[in-house]
Design an enzyme around this catalytic site. Structure first.
Site, PDB file in Angstrom:
ATOM      1  CE  LYS A  13     -63.342  62.723 -14.754  1.00 34.47           C
ATOM      2  NZ  LYS A  13     -64.712  62.861 -14.208  1.00 34.47           N
ATOM      3  NE  ARG A  88     -64.443  55.986 -14.499  1.00 38.60           N
ATOM      4  CZ  ARG A  88     -64.777  56.918 -15.394  1.00 38.60           C
ATOM      5  NH1 ARG A  88     -63.967  57.240 -16.366  1.00 38.60           N
ATOM      6  NH2 ARG A  88     -65.925  57.525 -15.287  1.00 38.60           N
ATOM      7  NE  ARG A 127     -72.347  65.040 -19.187  1.00 36.78           N
ATOM      8  CZ  ARG A 127     -71.393  64.262 -18.715  1.00 36.78           C
ATOM      9  NH1 ARG A 127     -70.144  64.698 -18.637  1.00 36.78           N
ATOM     10  NH2 ARG A 127     -71.673  63.043 -18.313  1.00 36.78           N
ATOM     11  NE  ARG A 160     -72.117  60.610 -20.913  1.00 32.96           N
ATOM     12  CZ  ARG A 160     -70.954  60.705 -20.258  1.00 32.96           C
ATOM     13  NH1 ARG A 160     -70.065  61.617 -20.615  1.00 32.96           N
ATOM     14  NH2 ARG A 160     -70.671  59.890 -19.270  1.00 32.96           N
ATOM     15  NE  ARG A 171     -71.704  58.341 -14.913  1.00 32.19           N
ATOM     16  CZ  ARG A 171     -71.986  59.469 -15.565  1.00 32.19           C
ATOM     17  NH1 ARG A 171     -73.252  59.776 -15.837  1.00 32.19           N
ATOM     18  NH2 ARG A 171     -71.034  60.262 -15.961  1.00 32.19           N
TER      19      ARG A 171
HETATM   20  P1  AP5 Z   1     -67.969  67.474 -17.726  1.00 27.90           P
HETATM   21  O1  AP5 Z   1     -66.775  68.273 -18.086  1.00 27.90           O
HETATM   22  O2  AP5 Z   1     -68.714  66.783 -18.819  1.00 27.90           O
HETATM   23  O3  AP5 Z   1     -67.618  66.446 -16.533  1.00 27.90           O
HETATM   24  P2  AP5 Z   1     -66.693  65.161 -16.537  1.00 27.90           P
HETATM   25  O4  AP5 Z   1     -65.910  65.211 -15.271  1.00 27.90           O
HETATM   26  O5  AP5 Z   1     -65.942  65.009 -17.815  1.00 27.90           O
HETATM   27  O6  AP5 Z   1     -67.853  64.074 -16.423  1.00 27.90           O
HETATM   28  P3  AP5 Z   1     -68.131  62.667 -17.123  1.00 27.90           P
HETATM   29  O7  AP5 Z   1     -69.549  62.280 -16.743  1.00 27.90           O
HETATM   30  O8  AP5 Z   1     -67.859  62.679 -18.596  1.00 27.90           O
HETATM   31  O9  AP5 Z   1     -67.190  61.779 -16.394  1.00 27.90           O
HETATM   32  P4  AP5 Z   1     -67.336  60.333 -16.114  1.00 27.90           P
HETATM   33  O10 AP5 Z   1     -66.009  60.140 -15.511  1.00 27.90           O
HETATM   34  O11 AP5 Z   1     -68.443  59.754 -15.366  1.00 27.90           O
HETATM   35  O12 AP5 Z   1     -67.739  59.732 -17.534  1.00 27.90           O
HETATM   36  P5  AP5 Z   1     -66.892  59.033 -18.641  1.00 27.90           P
HETATM   37  O13 AP5 Z   1     -67.389  59.511 -19.935  1.00 27.90           O
HETATM   38  O14 AP5 Z   1     -65.444  59.109 -18.323  1.00 27.90           O
HETATM   39  O15 AP5 Z   1     -68.964  68.456 -16.925  1.00 27.90           O
HETATM   40  C1  AP5 Z   1     -70.224  68.013 -16.454  1.00 27.90           C
HETATM   41  C2  AP5 Z   1     -71.252  69.137 -16.620  1.00 27.90           C
HETATM   42  O16 AP5 Z   1     -70.912  70.221 -15.740  1.00 27.90           O
HETATM   43  C3  AP5 Z   1     -71.311  69.744 -18.035  1.00 27.90           C
HETATM   44  O17 AP5 Z   1     -72.636  70.034 -18.335  1.00 27.90           O
HETATM   45  C4  AP5 Z   1     -70.472  71.047 -17.925  1.00 27.90           C
HETATM   46  O18 AP5 Z   1     -70.929  72.042 -18.817  1.00 27.90           O
HETATM   47  C5  AP5 Z   1     -70.707  71.443 -16.473  1.00 27.90           C
HETATM   48  N1  AP5 Z   1     -69.533  72.080 -15.867  1.00 27.90           N
HETATM   49  C6  AP5 Z   1     -68.223  71.739 -16.037  1.00 27.90           C
HETATM   50  N2  AP5 Z   1     -67.427  72.514 -15.287  1.00 27.90           N
HETATM   51  C7  AP5 Z   1     -68.255  73.357 -14.607  1.00 27.90           C
HETATM   52  C8  AP5 Z   1     -68.023  74.405 -13.661  1.00 27.90           C
HETATM   53  N3  AP5 Z   1     -66.779  74.717 -13.264  1.00 27.90           N
HETATM   54  N4  AP5 Z   1     -69.109  75.042 -13.161  1.00 27.90           N
HETATM   55  C9  AP5 Z   1     -70.377  74.715 -13.560  1.00 27.90           C
HETATM   56  N5  AP5 Z   1     -70.648  73.746 -14.461  1.00 27.90           N
HETATM   57  C10 AP5 Z   1     -69.601  73.069 -14.979  1.00 27.90           C
HETATM   58  O19 AP5 Z   1     -67.309  57.502 -18.416  1.00 27.90           O
HETATM   59  C11 AP5 Z   1     -68.599  57.018 -18.736  1.00 27.90           C
HETATM   60  C12 AP5 Z   1     -68.638  55.519 -18.475  1.00 27.90           C
HETATM   61  O20 AP5 Z   1     -67.660  54.838 -19.295  1.00 27.90           O
HETATM   62  C13 AP5 Z   1     -68.302  55.101 -17.048  1.00 27.90           C
HETATM   63  O21 AP5 Z   1     -69.427  55.159 -16.192  1.00 27.90           O
HETATM   64  C14 AP5 Z   1     -67.796  53.669 -17.259  1.00 27.90           C
HETATM   65  O22 AP5 Z   1     -68.858  52.772 -17.461  1.00 27.90           O
HETATM   66  C15 AP5 Z   1     -67.041  53.770 -18.584  1.00 27.90           C
HETATM   67  N6  AP5 Z   1     -65.611  54.100 -18.394  1.00 27.90           N
HETATM   68  C16 AP5 Z   1     -64.959  55.214 -18.846  1.00 27.90           C
HETATM   69  N7  AP5 Z   1     -63.653  55.173 -18.492  1.00 27.90           N
HETATM   70  C17 AP5 Z   1     -63.483  54.018 -17.808  1.00 27.90           C
HETATM   71  C18 AP5 Z   1     -62.355  53.425 -17.168  1.00 27.90           C
HETATM   72  N8  AP5 Z   1     -61.144  54.023 -17.145  1.00 27.90           N
HETATM   73  N9  AP5 Z   1     -62.535  52.227 -16.556  1.00 27.90           N
HETATM   74  C19 AP5 Z   1     -63.728  51.595 -16.564  1.00 27.90           C
HETATM   75  N10 AP5 Z   1     -64.838  52.101 -17.145  1.00 27.90           N
HETATM   76  C20 AP5 Z   1     -64.708  53.309 -17.763  1.00 27.90           C
END
Ligand code: AP5
Length: 218
Positions: A13, A88, A127, A160, A171
């Site tokens: 994403k 979420r 990542r 991270r 997660r």
């Molecule tokens: P990447 O693009 O980084 O994936 P992502 O979907 O953005 O993953 P996140 O881990 O950032 O999402 P998340 O939802 O858990 O974390 P967030 O920061 O929102 O890609 C991942 C890897 O794959 C990279 O290395 C990339 O290079 C590779 N890649 C990408 N596309 C590819 C492809 N097509 N092919 C091969 N490789 C590929 O949240 C973190 C924490 O914050 C949560 O756990 C929670 O505690 C809190 N939080 C955040 N938002 C909320 C909310 N709305 N409500 C409550 N808590 C929240």
């Protein structure tokens, strides 16, 4: 265009939201990046969020809803945004509806990244992100040109804390329990699109096609 990216952690994403921001100028609103910046600055929000984020649990809805309400009201987001990591929970989704409706706005498309858990674990444990602006890399699938340095701003790349395998698995459990129900919530609305997986540029081409088609319909 007001866009939601829905899908498990590590589905890609953030990668796609950064590309859309760079190439099409649609602002990325990443709730994860907002929380990590607050944690790094040790603000009251950051101190409150840290325990949840470190465990791989969700930060409470009331906190997240206030953050997003404030952010989507900012000038750069008035013409459109990509919500990356929000909503979420069903509570967040309903609150978002209320905020948008009261501002005379709506969601144009929900893009679903449907990626299996085994692929997620490989993506997240490999990542790396940059210190300066959270640009995203992967040691195997999207390596930087110079090892350990961001191609865009030269800052250091790091792993991270919540990308350790144990936290990634937590997660994923949280995702399946609390976030996956949103798939049905949005599927019923006629704004739902599913992305086929592929390499990063192939996924981006599909995404752009979806957004342009929807924009043409709006
Ligand atoms: P990447 O693009 O980084 O994936 P992502 O979907 O953005 O993953 P996140 O881990 O950032 O999402 P998340 O939802 O858990 O974390 P967030 O920061 O929102 O890609 C991942 C890897 O794959 C990279 O290395 C990339 O290079 C590779 N890649 C990408 N596309 C590819 C492809 N097509 N092919 C091969 N490789 C590929 O949240 C973190 C924490 O914050 C949560 O756990 C929670 O505690 C809190 N939080 C955040 N938002 C909320 C909310 N709305 N409500 C409550 N808590 C929240």
């Amino acid at each position: 265009m007001n866009v939601i990216f829905l899908g498990p952690p590590g589905a890609g994403k953030g990668t796609q939201a950064q590309l859309l921001q760079q190439r099409e100028g649609i602002p990325q609103i990443s709730t994860g990046d907002i929380l990590r910046a607050a944690m790094a600055a040790q603000t009251p929000l950051g101190r409150r969020a840290k325990a949840y984020v470190d465990r791989g649990d969700l930060v409470p809805d009331d906190v997240m809803i206030e953050i997003v309400k404030e952010r989507i009201g900012q000038p750069d987001a008035r013409r459109g945004f990509v919500l990356d990591g929000f909503p979420r929970t069903l509570g967040q989704a309903r609150a978002l509806d209320e905020v948008l409706t009261s501002a005379g706005r709506r969601i144009d498309v929900v893009v679903y990244f449907d990626i299996p858990d085994d692929v997620i674990v490989r993506r997240l444990t490999g990542r790396r992100v940059c210190r300066a602006a959270a640009h995203i890399y992967h040691i195997e699938f999207s390596p930087p040109r110079a090892a350990g340095r961001c191609d865009v701003d030269g800052s250091e790349l790091f792993q991270r804390d919540d990308d350790q395998e144990e936290t990634v698995r937590r997660r994923l459990v949280v995702y399946h329990q609390q976030t996956e129900p949103l798939v049905e919530f949005y599927r019923r609305r006629g704004v739902f699109e599913v992305l086929r997986d592929g390499d990063i540029e192939a996924v981006y081409r599909q995404l752009l096609e979806i957004i342009k088609t929807r924009a043409g319909q709006g």
